[in-house]
Design a protein around this motif. Sequence first.
Motif, PDB file in Angstrom:
ATOM      1  N   PRO A 128     -27.493 -73.861  23.979  1.00  0.00           N
ATOM      2  CA  PRO A 128     -26.546 -73.307  24.963  1.00  0.00           C
ATOM      3  C   PRO A 128     -25.100 -73.675  24.662  1.00  0.00           C
ATOM      4  N   ALA A 129     -24.869 -74.883  24.152  1.00  0.00           N
ATOM      5  CA  ALA A 129     -23.505 -75.310  23.840  1.00  0.00           C
ATOM      6  C   ALA A 129     -22.914 -74.449  22.734  1.00  0.00           C
ATOM      7  N   VAL A 130     -23.692 -74.205  21.681  1.00  0.00           N
ATOM      8  CA  VAL A 130     -23.214 -73.404  20.557  1.00  0.00           C
ATOM      9  C   VAL A 130     -22.933 -71.966  20.982  1.00  0.00           C
ATOM     10  N   ILE A 131     -23.867 -71.379  21.708  1.00  0.00           N
ATOM     11  CA  ILE A 131     -23.710 -69.978  22.117  1.00  0.00           C
ATOM     12  C   ILE A 131     -22.508 -69.814  23.048  1.00  0.00           C
ATOM     13  N   SER A 132     -22.365 -70.727  24.010  1.00  0.00           N
ATOM     14  CA  SER A 132     -21.248 -70.642  24.951  1.00  0.00           C
ATOM     15  C   SER A 132     -19.909 -70.779  24.241  1.00  0.00           C
ATOM     16  N   LEU A 133     -19.821 -71.722  23.298  1.00  0.00           N
ATOM     17  CA  LEU A 133     -18.573 -71.928  22.571  1.00  0.00           C
ATOM     18  C   LEU A 133     -18.234 -70.731  21.694  1.00  0.00           C
ATOM     19  N   THR A 359     -34.252 -60.320  19.627  1.00  0.00           N
ATOM     20  CA  THR A 359     -33.989 -59.985  21.027  1.00  0.00           C
ATOM     21  C   THR A 359     -33.377 -61.157  21.770  1.00  0.00           C
ATOM     22  N   GLN A 360     -33.934 -62.356  21.588  1.00  0.00           N
ATOM     23  CA  GLN A 360     -33.405 -63.535  22.278  1.00  0.00           C
ATOM     24  C   GLN A 360     -31.954 -63.794  21.878  1.00  0.00           C
ATOM     25  N   ASN A 361     -31.625 -63.571  20.625  1.00  0.00           N
ATOM     26  CA  ASN A 361     -30.258 -63.771  20.165  1.00  0.00           C
ATOM     27  C   ASN A 361     -29.274 -62.854  20.881  1.00  0.00           C
ATOM     28  N   LEU A 362     -29.748 -61.685  21.299  1.00  0.00           N
ATOM     29  CA  LEU A 362     -28.887 -60.732  22.001  1.00  0.00           C
ATOM     30  C   LEU A 362     -28.918 -60.941  23.515  1.00  0.00           C
ATOM     31  N   ILE A 363     -30.024 -61.471  24.031  1.00  0.00           N
ATOM     32  CA  ILE A 363     -30.076 -61.785  25.461  1.00  0.00           C
ATOM     33  C   ILE A 363     -29.087 -62.896  25.791  1.00  0.00           C
ATOM     34  N   ASN A 364     -28.949 -63.877  24.887  1.00  0.00           N
ATOM     35  CA  ASN A 364     -28.076 -65.018  25.171  1.00  0.00           C
ATOM     36  C   ASN A 364     -26.634 -64.616  25.484  1.00  0.00           C
ATOM     37  N   PRO A 365     -25.957 -63.821  24.634  1.00  0.00           N
ATOM     38  CA  PRO A 365     -24.600 -63.406  25.010  1.00  0.00           C
ATOM     39  C   PRO A 365     -24.569 -62.474  26.213  1.00  0.00           C
ATOM     40  N   TYR A 366     -25.629 -61.715  26.413  1.00  0.00           N
ATOM     41  CA  TYR A 366     -25.731 -60.845  27.593  1.00  0.00           C
ATOM     42  C   TYR A 366     -25.702 -61.695  28.867  1.00  0.00           C
ATOM     43  N   ILE A 367     -26.479 -62.770  28.863  1.00  0.00           N
ATOM     44  CA  ILE A 367     -26.488 -63.687  30.000  1.00  0.00           C
ATOM     45  C   ILE A 367     -25.135 -64.375  30.148  1.00  0.00           C
ATOM     46  N   THR A 368     -24.571 -64.810  29.027  1.00  0.00           N
ATOM     47  CA  THR A 368     -23.291 -65.521  29.062  1.00  0.00           C
ATOM     48  C   THR A 368     -22.201 -64.678  29.706  1.00  0.00           C
ATOM     49  N   MET A 369     -22.133 -63.402  29.358  1.00  0.00           N
ATOM     50  CA  MET A 369     -21.094 -62.539  29.900  1.00  0.00           C
ATOM     51  C   MET A 369     -21.373 -62.102  31.334  1.00  0.00           C
ATOM     52  N   GLY A 377     -21.913 -71.643  30.842  1.00  0.00           N
ATOM     53  CA  GLY A 377     -22.778 -72.608  30.176  1.00  0.00           C
ATOM     54  C   GLY A 377     -23.997 -72.938  31.013  1.00  0.00           C
ATOM     55  N   THR A 378     -23.771 -73.105  32.319  1.00  0.00           N
ATOM     56  CA  THR A 378     -24.878 -73.398  33.228  1.00  0.00           C
ATOM     57  C   THR A 378     -25.841 -72.221  33.313  1.00  0.00           C
ATOM     58  N   GLY A 379     -25.297 -71.000  33.428  1.00  0.00           N
ATOM     59  CA  GLY A 379     -26.147 -69.815  33.540  1.00  0.00           C
ATOM     60  C   GLY A 379     -27.066 -69.666  32.346  1.00  0.00           C
ATOM     61  N   LEU A 380     -26.510 -69.865  31.151  1.00  0.00           N
ATOM     62  CA  LEU A 380     -27.319 -69.746  29.940  1.00  0.00           C
ATOM     63  C   LEU A 380     -28.293 -70.900  29.800  1.00  0.00           C
ATOM     64  N   SER A 381     -27.823 -72.119  30.047  1.00  0.00           N
ATOM     65  CA  SER A 381     -28.691 -73.280  29.847  1.00  0.00           C
ATOM     66  C   SER A 381     -29.861 -73.278  30.822  1.00  0.00           C
ATOM     67  N   VAL A 382     -29.619 -72.876  32.073  1.00  0.00           N
ATOM     68  CA  VAL A 382     -30.713 -72.832  33.047  1.00  0.00           C
ATOM     69  C   VAL A 382     -31.697 -71.724  32.689  1.00  0.00           C
ATOM     70  N   GLU A 431     -26.578 -54.901  36.764  1.00  0.00           N
ATOM     71  CA  GLU A 431     -25.328 -55.058  36.038  1.00  0.00           C
ATOM     72  C   GLU A 431     -24.090 -54.863  36.919  1.00  0.00           C
ATOM     73  N   LYS A 432     -24.255 -54.221  38.056  1.00  0.00           N
ATOM     74  CA  LYS A 432     -23.096 -54.007  38.934  1.00  0.00           C
ATOM     75  C   LYS A 432     -22.554 -55.318  39.497  1.00  0.00           C
ATOM     76  N   HIS A 433     -23.337 -56.397  39.406  1.00  0.00           N
ATOM     77  CA  HIS A 433     -22.891 -57.699  39.894  1.00  0.00           C
ATOM     78  C   HIS A 433     -22.457 -58.626  38.759  1.00  0.00           C
ATOM     79  N   ALA A 434     -22.380 -58.113  37.536  1.00  0.00           N
ATOM     80  CA  ALA A 434     -21.986 -58.934  36.389  1.00  0.00           C
ATOM     81  C   ALA A 434     -20.472 -59.061  36.301  1.00  0.00           C
TER      82      ALA A 434
END
Length: 451
Positions: A128-133, A359-369, A377-382, A431-434
Motif C-alpha cells: 500500500p505504501a508503494v502504490i499510494s506514493l 487485475t489486482q494491479n489495476l484495482i489498486n489505483p482505482y481504489i486509491t483514486m 493510503g488507509t482506503g487501499l491498505s484496508v 462511481e458517483k461517490h468517488a
Amino acid sequence: MNKVNPETVIAQSKFNKFHLVIFLWCFFAISSDGFDIALYGIALPEMLVDYNITPAQAGAIGSYTMIGMMVGTFLLGSLGDVIGKKKVLTFSLIIIGLFNFLAGFAPNETTFIIFRFIAAICMGGLMPAVISLMAEYSPLKNRAMIVALMYTGYSIGTIGASLFGIFALEYLSWRFLFWISILTLLVIPFLLKQFPESTTYHVRKGNNVEIANILNKVTGSSSYSEKDSFYLTDVSRETKGVPVQKLFNNNRAFSTVMFWIAVIGTLMMIAGLGNWLPNIMQESGFGVSSSLIFTMTLAVGQIAGTIAGGYMVDRIGHRNVLLTLLFTGTLCFAALSFTGSTALLFVLIAVAGACTAGTQNLINPYITMFYPTDIRGTGLSVAVGVGRIGSVLGPLLIGMIFMTNIAPQMSFLGFAIPCLLSAVALLFVQEKHATIVQRGRKVNHRLSTQE
C-alpha cells in the motif's frame, strides 16, 4: 503569499527526471516484494521433502504467511498516513530482507513459519505504501499507466525468483532462494537519500521547506517557497474522525465493502496460484524446470495484462477494463481444468496471469483514486488487508484439494468462482461517490462535501 494545493500541482505536472527517480525506486520495492512472495511456492516441492510435511500442512504454512501479510497491511498500511509512507516503506524492506534471510536457515517448519510470518507482516505493509506514493507523485493524465508499469515490477520479481529457482534447485538448495533476500539491505541508504516523503504527510506536519523543494523538482522550476501556504482541499472538507471511519463517510460505505469483496477474490486467486502452481504442474506430469517455466509464463501474463490494462484504462476507463479481465479470467480457469494441450496450457496460464495479478494491479489505483487525499493510503491498505482473507484461504483450500483424489489440473476450476465474485462486486461500485473517476480520457473530479 500564495495558496498552493500540492496534489493539484503534481497532477498537472509533466513526467520528468524527478518522477522517474520515484518510479524506479517504487519499481525496485515492488520487484523485491514479488521476488520474496514467490519464494515459498518455488521452494515448496523441495520443502515438502526436507521438512517431511503433507500438502495440507504446506498449504497451512502458506496461509500463515498470508495472515502475516494481512496483519501488516492493517498495521503498517494505515500507519503510513500517520508517520509517513517513506518510513513504512524503508522499515518494511529492512525487515523483509532480514527475516527471509533467516528463514533460509530454519531447521524445521515451526522456525520457518515464525521467520516467514515476521517478514510477511512487512510484505503486507510495503505494497500500500508503494502504490499510494506512486499514485500521489504521478501526473494525472497518465497516472493509471505509470502505476501499472510500476506494478509490473512485482511480476519481474516473480520471474527473477523463478529463474534463480531453476538454478538453485538444480545445483544448490531451496535455502539459497531465501538467503539472497539479504541483498535488499544494501540499497537502503540510497533509498533514504533519494526518495521523497508524501506531500500529504508534509502538509500535515507543516514542513513547508520540504514541500516547496518537492514541487520545484516536480515542475522543474523555482516557483514555490516555504512562504507559500500549502493545503489539501479534500482534507479541509472532510468530516472529522479516524481514517478508517472516513472510508464510510459521504456515501462511500457500500462501495468500500464492494472493493473489499473484489480484492478478496483477486488475492485468493493470486495466492493460490503463487503457492501451488509449480506443484500443480509437477503433479500433472511436468518436470521441475518445466513447472517453474509455467510460473514464469504466469508472470509474463501478469506484466502483459497490467501494461495493456493500464493503456486501455486511459481509453475506456477503469471499470470497463477490470470487468473485461475478470469475466475473461472466469472462462480461462474453466478451460485450464480440462485442456490436455501443453501449448494451450501455456497460453491459458498467461491469460490467467493477466486476469488475476494484472487485475489486482489495476484495482489498486482505482481504489486509491476513489477516496479523498488524506485517506487514500488507509482506503487501499484496508481493502488489501481485508482482501488478505482471500490470500489466507487460497493456499489452504488448494492444499486440501491435493489431499483428495481429484486430478491436480481440476483444481484450476476452483479459481473461476472468486474471479466471477470479484467481477460482480465491481459492478456495484458507485462511481458517483468517488473523488476521481477515470472514464477513458475523461477524468472527473468530485470534492468531498460536508455531510
